[in-house]
Scaffold this motif. Structure first.
Motif, PDB file in Angstrom:
ATOM      1  N   ARG A  23       0.861  -1.177   0.000  1.00 34.58           N
ATOM      2  CA  ARG A  23       0.000   0.000   0.000  1.00 34.58           C
ATOM      3  C   ARG A  23       0.898   1.228   0.000  1.00 34.58           C
ATOM      4  O   ARG A  23       1.856   1.299   0.754  1.00 34.58           O
ATOM      5  N   TRP A  24       0.592   2.133  -0.916  1.00 34.22           N
ATOM      6  CA  TRP A  24       1.385   3.338  -1.084  1.00 34.22           C
ATOM      7  C   TRP A  24       0.474   4.559  -1.040  1.00 34.22           C
ATOM      8  O   TRP A  24      -0.725   4.456  -1.296  1.00 34.22           O
ATOM      9  N   VAL A  25       1.078   5.708  -0.782  1.00 34.07           N
ATOM     10  CA  VAL A  25       0.368   6.979  -0.908  1.00 34.07           C
ATOM     11  C   VAL A  25       1.242   7.889  -1.765  1.00 34.07           C
ATOM     12  O   VAL A  25       2.466   7.909  -1.645  1.00 34.07           O
ATOM     13  N   SER A  26       0.575   8.616  -2.665  1.00 34.39           N
ATOM     14  CA  SER A  26       1.274   9.503  -3.574  1.00 34.39           C
ATOM     15  C   SER A  26       0.503  10.818  -3.687  1.00 34.39           C
ATOM     16  O   SER A  26      -0.709  10.782  -3.904  1.00 34.39           O
ATOM     17  N   PRO A  27       1.158  11.936  -3.545  1.00 40.36           N
ATOM     18  CA  PRO A  27       2.536  12.081  -3.116  1.00 40.36           C
ATOM     19  C   PRO A  27       2.672  11.655  -1.655  1.00 40.36           C
ATOM     20  O   PRO A  27       1.676  11.587  -0.926  1.00 40.36           O
TER      21      PRO A  27
END
Length: 114
Positions: A40-44
Motif C-alpha cells: 500500500r502506497w500513498v502519492s505524493p
C-alpha cells in the motif's frame, strides 16, 4: 498471478481513516476470498495543502479464476467497506493486471444450443 491495483483519490486527512477501514473491515475477510495485500502506497508521500493524495493498494490472486472467485465470495462486508470509502474519496478505480509476457486466457462463453 493476477495483480489488482486499487487507486483511491482522497484528501490527505482521509488517508488514515481509509487505512483503518481497510485493516478493520476488509482485511479480516480478504485471505478467505483468495486476496493477498502486497503493498500500500500513498502519492505524493506528503500532504500538500489543497491537493488530493492517491492511495494505491496492490493485491494478488493466483490466476484469472481466482479473481472471479474472489468477486463471487464478496459478502456484505466488502460492500460496506467500499461504501464507506466512497463517502471519503473523490474517485476510485480498480486495475486488474496480468503479465504481458503470458498468453491471454480466453473466456469462452458457451453458445445456447436449442
Amino acid at each position: 498471478m493476477i495483480q489488482i491495483l486499487d487507486e483511491i483519490r482522497l484528501a490527505p486527512n482521509h488517508v488514515p481513516t481509509v487505512l483503518a477501514l481497510l485493516d478493520e473491515r476488509y482485511m479480516p475477510h480478504a485471505a478467505a476470498r483468495g486476496l493477498t495485500l502486497l503493498q500500500r502506497w500513498v502519492s505524493p508521500p506528503v500532504a500538500v495543502p489543497g491537493e488530493q493524495n492517491r492511495l494505491w493498494l496492490l493485491w494478488q490472486v493466483p490466476d484469472v479464476w481466482g479473481y472471479y472467485g474472489m468477486r463471487l465470495r464478496a459478502g456484505a462486508e466488502v460492500l460496506e467497506f467500499w461504501t464507506a470509502v466512497d463517502e471519503l474519496c473523490q474517485h476510485r478505480s480498480r486495475h486488474v493486471l496480468g503479465s504481458a509476457d503470458q498468453p491471454l486466457p480466453s473466456l469462452e462463453v458457451a453458445e445456447n444450443v436449442a
